[in-house]
Design a protein around this motif. Structure first.
Motif, mmCIF file in Angstrom:
data_model
loop_
_atom_site.group_PDB
_atom_site.id
_atom_site.type_symbol
_atom_site.label_atom_id
_atom_site.label_comp_id
_atom_site.label_asym_id
_atom_site.label_seq_id
_atom_site.Cartn_x
_atom_site.Cartn_y
_atom_site.Cartn_z
ATOM 1 N N ARG A 286 0.825 -1.203 0.000
ATOM 2 C CA ARG A 286 0.000 0.000 0.000
ATOM 3 C C ARG A 286 0.863 1.258 0.000
ATOM 4 O O ARG A 286 0.573 2.227 -0.710
ATOM 5 N N ALA A 287 1.963 1.249 0.771
ATOM 6 C CA ALA A 287 2.846 2.417 0.827
ATOM 7 C C ALA A 287 3.491 2.664 -0.534
ATOM 8 O O ALA A 287 3.608 3.817 -0.984
ATOM 9 N N ILE A 288 3.906 1.596 -1.212
ATOM 10 C CA ILE A 288 4.532 1.745 -2.536
ATOM 11 C C ILE A 288 3.507 2.239 -3.548
ATOM 12 O O ILE A 288 3.800 3.101 -4.393
ATOM 13 N N ALA A 289 2.284 1.705 -3.475
ATOM 14 C CA ALA A 289 1.231 2.153 -4.383
ATOM 15 C C ALA A 289 0.936 3.637 -4.182
ATOM 16 O O ALA A 289 0.669 4.367 -5.141
ATOM 17 N N GLU A 290 1.000 4.088 -2.944
ATOM 18 C CA GLU A 290 0.768 5.505 -2.678
ATOM 19 C C GLU A 290 1.874 6.370 -3.282
ATOM 20 O O GLU A 290 1.598 7.447 -3.827
ATOM 21 N N VAL A 291 3.112 5.905 -3.207
ATOM 22 C CA VAL A 291 4.206 6.648 -3.836
ATOM 23 C C VAL A 291 3.981 6.721 -5.341
ATOM 24 O O VAL A 291 4.196 7.772 -5.977
ATOM 25 N N PHE A 292 3.559 5.603 -5.939
ATOM 26 C CA PHE A 292 3.250 5.619 -7.373
ATOM 27 C C PHE A 292 2.186 6.677 -7.668
ATOM 28 O O PHE A 292 2.331 7.474 -8.602
ATOM 29 N N ASN A 293 1.110 6.678 -6.891
ATOM 30 C CA ASN A 293 0.025 7.625 -7.134
ATOM 31 C C ASN A 293 0.473 9.070 -6.945
ATOM 32 O O ASN A 293 0.048 9.962 -7.689
ATOM 33 N N LEU A 294 1.326 9.317 -5.958
ATOM 34 C CA LEU A 294 1.869 10.664 -5.777
ATOM 35 C C LEU A 294 2.724 11.062 -6.975
ATOM 36 O O LEU A 294 2.681 12.204 -7.442
ATOM 37 N N ARG A 380 5.022 19.888 -3.796
ATOM 38 C CA ARG A 380 4.432 18.560 -3.985
ATOM 39 C C ARG A 380 5.488 17.545 -4.414
ATOM 40 O O ARG A 380 5.459 16.378 -3.995
ATOM 41 N N ALA A 381 6.431 17.970 -5.259
ATOM 42 C CA ALA A 381 7.511 17.069 -5.662
ATOM 43 C C ALA A 381 8.372 16.691 -4.464
ATOM 44 O O ALA A 381 8.852 15.547 -4.361
ATOM 45 N N ALA A 382 8.564 17.640 -3.530
ATOM 46 C CA ALA A 382 9.338 17.334 -2.323
ATOM 47 C C ALA A 382 8.612 16.321 -1.448
ATOM 48 O O ALA A 382 9.240 15.432 -0.842
ATOM 49 N N ILE A 383 7.282 16.418 -1.372
ATOM 50 C CA ILE A 383 6.510 15.435 -0.620
ATOM 51 C C ILE A 383 6.659 14.058 -1.247
ATOM 52 O O ILE A 383 6.824 13.044 -0.549
ATOM 53 N N THR A 406 15.120 8.718 -5.236
ATOM 54 C CA THR A 406 16.281 9.512 -5.646
ATOM 55 C C THR A 406 15.944 10.379 -6.855
ATOM 56 O O THR A 406 16.293 11.563 -6.915
ATOM 57 N N VAL A 407 15.242 9.797 -7.835
ATOM 58 C CA VAL A 407 14.828 10.560 -9.014
ATOM 59 C C VAL A 407 13.892 11.692 -8.599
ATOM 60 O O VAL A 407 14.032 12.837 -9.045
ATOM 61 N N ALA A 408 12.937 11.382 -7.725
ATOM 62 C CA ALA A 408 11.987 12.399 -7.280
ATOM 63 C C ALA A 408 12.691 13.540 -6.558
ATOM 64 O O ALA A 408 12.338 14.723 -6.736
ATOM 65 N N ALA A 409 13.690 13.223 -5.746
ATOM 66 C CA ALA A 409 14.428 14.269 -5.032
ATOM 67 C C ALA A 409 15.153 15.190 -6.012
ATOM 68 O O ALA A 409 15.192 16.415 -5.823
ATOM 69 N N GLY A 410 15.714 14.624 -7.063
ATOM 70 C CA GLY A 410 16.383 15.440 -8.071
ATOM 71 C C GLY A 410 15.417 16.365 -8.787
ATOM 72 O O GLY A 410 15.733 17.539 -9.045
ATOM 73 N N ILE A 411 14.221 15.876 -9.089
ATOM 74 C CA ILE A 411 13.218 16.703 -9.758
ATOM 75 C C ILE A 411 12.730 17.803 -8.832
ATOM 76 O O ILE A 411 12.563 18.965 -9.249
ATOM 77 N N ALA A 412 12.524 17.463 -7.553
ATOM 78 C CA ALA A 412 12.105 18.488 -6.585
ATOM 79 C C ALA A 412 13.143 19.602 -6.493
ATOM 80 O O ALA A 412 12.803 20.787 -6.415
ATOM 81 N N ALA A 413 14.425 19.231 -6.515
ATOM 82 C CA ALA A 413 15.490 20.229 -6.445
ATOM 83 C C ALA A 413 15.495 21.115 -7.696
ATOM 84 O O ALA A 413 15.731 22.328 -7.609
ATOM 85 N N GLN A 414 15.228 20.517 -8.859
ATOM 86 C CA GLN A 414 15.174 21.303 -10.096
ATOM 87 C C GLN A 414 14.036 22.313 -10.043
ATOM 88 O O GLN A 414 14.187 23.465 -10.471
ATOM 89 N N PHE A 415 12.890 21.902 -9.533
ATOM 90 C CA PHE A 415 11.774 22.836 -9.401
ATOM 91 C C PHE A 415 12.105 23.950 -8.407
ATOM 92 O O PHE A 415 11.840 25.130 -8.657
ATOM 93 N N LEU A 416 12.689 23.569 -7.281
ATOM 94 C CA LEU A 416 12.968 24.536 -6.228
ATOM 95 C C LEU A 416 13.947 25.608 -6.698
ATOM 96 O O LEU A 416 13.871 26.754 -6.265
#
Length: 432
Positions: A286-294, A380-383, A406-416
């Motif tokens: 369920r936790a992984i599915a939630e990450v996918f949905n986010l 939202r990307a940081a979340i 790791t990919v999501a963190a990089g994208i959040a940093a690019q947005f920030l």
């Protein structure tokens, strides 16, 4: 049965039809990805060498067609922005029943198999071809009364096939261009277009007049049902090739099962479906599915900002495009391939999970102003990155979750990096 005539007498008729087309492409794309993710890989999943080779081909074809559906969505959005309409990325949750689409146009997440292939062939059938849909798809509403040319309020119109819808849009574009003049119809700024250079898609047509709008619609029709009768290289023909090969392999080995036993179970009861839906009860799954949905939510927000941007620089537009591709390849794909290997929970013995592409709410838009919009997007990307990292720390979490975080963190940093310092400070210090 003769297909009903699609009426386009004013811009809002056309706007409504294009919004319907966008929803169809979005829902179809998710269906194809779900079936692709459900496929097994190789001997470790009980496949023979011959079966694994065939399944690998099917996965490649399904993924390729899903990517082309993304292209179709972008082409529809280009036509919409060209006529001055804001592209919609909202859609209902699965299973999609008949509301503002024709009763025979329905959507449900199905694993790869006879039912899903039957459904895909039905959706992609060329205009005028008769096919039966899979047994799960029963029209829930009767045919609608045709729209009268005098109606000022737009409403849903029935169409027999996806090709029929697009030919109605094509004719509507020609009608309105003749009535308003091309400059009067195509009022949107050229900079709002998704271009081949930005998206690295040679087939992506930037729309600015009737010829380019017609070319965009024809690209969609030809990839889906084929060029005026030649359906073999189109989606329909490729699905038919998979169907025939799957039938031969199943005949040779009746126990052959190319897909995991996935069940379209949600992380929570969908807000827009009254009937109770299956829910994931395994905590890690369920936790992984939630990450996918986010990740899916952030992808939609990223694309939404691109197609409704205001004063973004060329660098910022490229950042949005790169982030969208990064989310698809680095977050959704690895997690989508991981979930079908994980248990759905004790409530669903013997079944595994699959990405349900959940919509948690009626999807909206950012404010037009760039700086606050990017502040919200980066937040939202940081979340997403934080939730992914937390989930990767769970005992037994697959390595794909850590990689996605790791990919999501990089994208959040690019947005920030494009958010003013004072808005970043407001994000950091806002009480939780």
């Amino acid at each position: 049965m003769a297909e009903p005539k699609i009426i386009v007498e004013h811009r809002e008729h056309l706007w409504y039809l294009l919004a319907e087309a966008a929803q169809v492409e979005h829902l179809i794309m998710c269906q194809y990805l779900y079936a692709s993710f459900s496929l097994k890989a190789g001997p470790e999943d009980g496949l023979t060498a011959e079966q694994a080779t065939a399944v690998g081909r099917w996965r490649e074809v399904l993924t390729g067609i899903a990517i082309e559906e993304m292209l179709h969505l972008a082409l529809v959005f280009n036509v919409m922005t060209a006529i001055g309409a804001a592209p919609p990325l909202s859609r209902p949750n699965f299973p999609r029943r008949s509301d503002d689409l024709p009763g025979a146009v329905q959507f449900r997440l199905l694993p790869f198999g006879t039912d899903s292939l039957t459904h895909f062939l039905y959706l992609e059938r060329p205009e005028g071809m008769e096919r039966m849909d899979a047994a799960e798809f029963v029209p829930a509403i009767p045919p609608r009364e045709p729209v009268e040319p005098s109606e000022a309020i737009s409403r849903a119109q029935d169409f027999g096939t996806v090709g029929h819808l697009y030919r109605g849009i094509e004719q509507g574009l020609a009608t309105l261009a003749d009535r308003f003049g091309e400059r009067g119809l195509f009022v949107g700024p050229t900079r709002a277009q998704a271009t081949p250079e930005l998206f690295r898609w040679p087939q992506l047509v930037a729309v600015h007049d009737l010829a380019s709008a017609t070319a965009a619609i024809n690209e969609i029709i030809e990839q889906g049902e084929g060029a005026r009768g030649d359906w073999r290289p189109a989606h329909y023909g490729r699905f038919l090739g998979i169907w025939e090969e799957y039938a031969k392999l199943t005949e040779a080995s009746p126990a052959f099962e190319p897909a995991f036993p996935v069940i379209p179970a949600f992380t929570m009861q969908p807000y827009d479906i009254p009937e109770p839906q299956p829910l994931l009860t395994d905590p890690l799954t369920r936790a992984i599915a939630e990450v996918f949905n986010l990740g899916y939510e952030v992808l939609l927000q990223t694309l939404n900002r691109f197609f409704t941007h205001t004063d973004e620089t060329d660098e910022q537009l490229q950042t949005l495009v790169n982030a969208a591709f990064g989310l698809m390849a680095g977050v959704l794909r690895p997690l989508g391939q991981t979930l079908p290997r994980l248990p759905a929970g004790d409530d669903h013995p013997g079944r595994t999970a699959g990405p349900t592409f959940e919509m948690y709410y009626q999807f909206g838009n950012f404010v037009p102003w760039r700086e606050p919009a990017w502040a919200l997007l980066s937040e939202r990307a940081a979340i997403l990155a934080t939730r992914g990292a937390d989930t990767a720390g769970h005992p037994g979490a697959p390595a794909a979750v850590r990689d996605a975080a790791t990919v999501a963190a990089g994208i959040a940093a690019q947005f920030l990096a494009h958010v003013p310092e004072e808005l970043r400070h407001a994000q950091r210090t806002r009480p939780r």
